[in-house]
Write a protein that holds these residues in place. Structure first.
Motif, short mmCIF file in Angstrom:
data_model
loop_
_atom_site.label_atom_id
_atom_site.label_comp_id
_atom_site.label_asym_id
_atom_site.label_seq_id
_atom_site.Cartn_x
_atom_site.Cartn_y
_atom_site.Cartn_z
N LEU A 180 0.84 -1.18 0.00
CA LEU A 180 0.00 0.00 0.00
C LEU A 180 0.89 1.24 0.00
O LEU A 180 1.72 1.42 0.88
N TYR A 181 0.69 2.07 -1.00
CA TYR A 181 1.34 3.38 -1.04
C TYR A 181 0.40 4.36 -0.35
O TYR A 181 -0.77 4.44 -0.68
N LEU B 288 -5.44 6.11 4.65
CA LEU B 288 -5.57 5.56 6.00
C LEU B 288 -6.67 4.50 6.06
O LEU B 288 -6.56 3.53 6.81
N ALA B 289 -7.72 4.66 5.24
CA ALA B 289 -8.84 3.71 5.28
C ALA B 289 -8.41 2.29 4.88
O ALA B 289 -8.64 1.34 5.64
N PRO B 290 -7.76 2.09 3.72
CA PRO B 290 -7.29 0.74 3.42
C PRO B 290 -6.19 0.26 4.37
O PRO B 290 -6.08 -0.94 4.62
N HIS B 291 -5.41 1.19 4.93
CA HIS B 291 -4.40 0.81 5.92
C HIS B 291 -5.10 0.17 7.13
O HIS B 291 -4.69 -0.89 7.63
N ILE B 292 -6.18 0.81 7.59
CA ILE B 292 -6.96 0.26 8.70
C ILE B 292 -7.51 -1.11 8.35
O ILE B 292 -7.43 -2.07 9.13
N GLN C 2 -3.67 -9.71 7.49
CA GLN C 2 -2.85 -10.33 6.45
C GLN C 2 -1.56 -9.54 6.27
O GLN C 2 -1.52 -8.34 6.52
N PRO C 3 -0.50 -10.21 5.81
CA PRO C 3 0.76 -9.50 5.61
C PRO C 3 0.66 -8.49 4.47
O PRO C 3 0.00 -8.74 3.46
N TYR C 4 1.31 -7.35 4.65
CA TYR C 4 1.34 -6.33 3.60
C TYR C 4 2.55 -5.44 3.84
O TYR C 4 3.09 -5.40 4.95
N ASP C 5 2.94 -4.74 2.82
CA ASP C 5 4.02 -3.76 2.92
C ASP C 5 3.44 -2.36 2.79
O ASP C 5 2.40 -2.17 2.14
N LEU C 6 4.13 -1.40 3.37
CA LEU C 6 3.73 0.00 3.28
C LEU C 6 4.87 0.81 2.68
O LEU C 6 6.04 0.55 2.98
N GLU C 7 4.52 1.77 1.84
CA GLU C 7 5.53 2.71 1.36
C GLU C 7 4.93 4.11 1.34
O GLU C 7 3.91 4.35 0.70
N LYS C 8 5.58 5.01 2.08
CA LYS C 8 5.08 6.38 2.19
C LYS C 8 5.39 7.16 0.92
O LYS C 8 6.41 6.96 0.27
N VAL C 9 4.47 8.07 0.59
CA VAL C 9 4.61 8.88 -0.62
C VAL C 9 4.60 10.36 -0.24
O VAL C 9 3.76 10.80 0.56
N ASP C 10 5.52 11.11 -0.81
CA ASP C 10 5.50 12.57 -0.72
C ASP C 10 4.65 13.03 -1.89
O ASP C 10 5.10 13.01 -3.04
N LEU C 11 3.42 13.45 -1.62
CA LEU C 11 2.49 13.78 -2.70
C LEU C 11 2.86 15.05 -3.44
O LEU C 11 2.51 15.21 -4.62
N ARG C 12 3.56 15.95 -2.78
CA ARG C 12 4.00 17.17 -3.48
C ARG C 12 5.12 16.86 -4.47
O ARG C 12 5.09 17.30 -5.62
N THR D 159 -2.77 3.75 -3.37
CA THR D 159 -2.43 2.92 -4.51
C THR D 159 -2.04 1.57 -3.95
O THR D 159 -1.19 1.50 -3.06
N LEU D 160 -2.68 0.52 -4.44
CA LEU D 160 -2.40 -0.82 -3.94
C LEU D 160 -1.74 -1.62 -5.04
O LEU D 160 -2.31 -1.84 -6.11
N ASP D 161 -0.50 -2.04 -4.77
CA ASP D 161 0.26 -2.89 -5.71
C ASP D 161 -0.05 -4.33 -5.37
O ASP D 161 0.29 -4.81 -4.29
N LEU D 162 -0.71 -5.01 -6.29
CA LEU D 162 -1.12 -6.40 -6.07
C LEU D 162 -0.06 -7.40 -6.54
O LEU D 162 -0.23 -8.60 -6.37
N GLY D 163 1.02 -6.90 -7.13
CA GLY D 163 2.04 -7.77 -7.67
C GLY D 163 1.74 -8.12 -9.12
O GLY D 163 0.63 -7.92 -9.61
#
Length: 201
Positions: free
Chosen positions: A3-4, A12-16, A23-33, A54-58
């Motif tokens: 999840l970006y 935050l909603a999909p993060h919750i 389930q296992p997942y990875d997070l990557e923070k984005v600087d939107l500016r 943005t969700l990367d499903l592989g």
């Protein structure tokens, strides 16, 4: 899955929900500016819209838009209980609720963050948002969650968007049922974990 996200944004909603599913997942923070991820990647090369979540499903599959991601996560997790069965009337009510959050609350409250918005424009948006809040408060007077007795992905989304009100001068104090609802949802361990991870609690 990865999840970006940007702290406190609608991601935050999909993060919750990912926390709720356990389930296992990875997070990557984005600087939107800057449109850069925390690893230095060009975010627009990942999602040309340049927006979170943005969700990367592989395998080259990228999914965007909050309401769609929330439904995907719930549907892919067997027996998650976070959405009614697809094809049922209850599911269409859930989709109705997700669309209300997206169109009336998300776009309304989110628009108030625009520093170039003239004051008259802000007043008009706040008046519209307050009508939506009044309707929502009445709904929550008779049920603990947006879809009834059961917590759902819609609650993760609403909690996220309603949380923005404190930053844009929208007073929730007249809406006692919404305030109690936010306390109820905010106390969930999955919500607290996401808030702490994003530096919001």
């Amino acid at each position: 899955m990865k999840l970006y996200y940007s702290p406190g944004a609608c991601s935050l909603a999909p993060h919750i929900v990912l926390n709720e599913l356990g389930q296992p997942y990875d997070l990557e923070k984005v600087d939107l500016r800057a449109k850069k991820t925390e690893t230095g990647a060009d975010f627009t090369a990942i999602n040309a819209k340049g927006q979170v979540p943005t969700l990367d499903l592989g395998k080259g599959e990228i999914l965007t838009e909050v309401a769609t991601i929330l439904q995907y996560l719930s549907d892919k997790a067997k027996d998650s209980g976070l959405l009614p069965a697809f094809g049922s009337m209850e599911r269409y009510r859930a989709m109705e609720t997700l669309n209300f959050i997206a169109s009336e609350l998300h776009k309304g409250i989110g628009g108030l963050f625009n520093p170039q918005m003239p004051e008259d424009g802000k007043k008009a948006i706040i008046a519209r948002v307050e009508r939506s809040l009044g309707w929502l408060d009445k709904q929550l007077a008779t049920k603990p969650y947006l879809l009834g007795d059961t917590y759902s992905v819609a609650d993760a989304y609403a909690f996220t968007v309603l949380g923005w009100t404190k930053h844009v001068n929208v007073d929730l104090s007249p809406y006692a049922h919404i305030v109690a609802y936010l306390d109820r949802v905010g106390a969930r361990p999955a919500v607290q974990a996401a808030l702490k991870k994003e530096g919001l609690a």
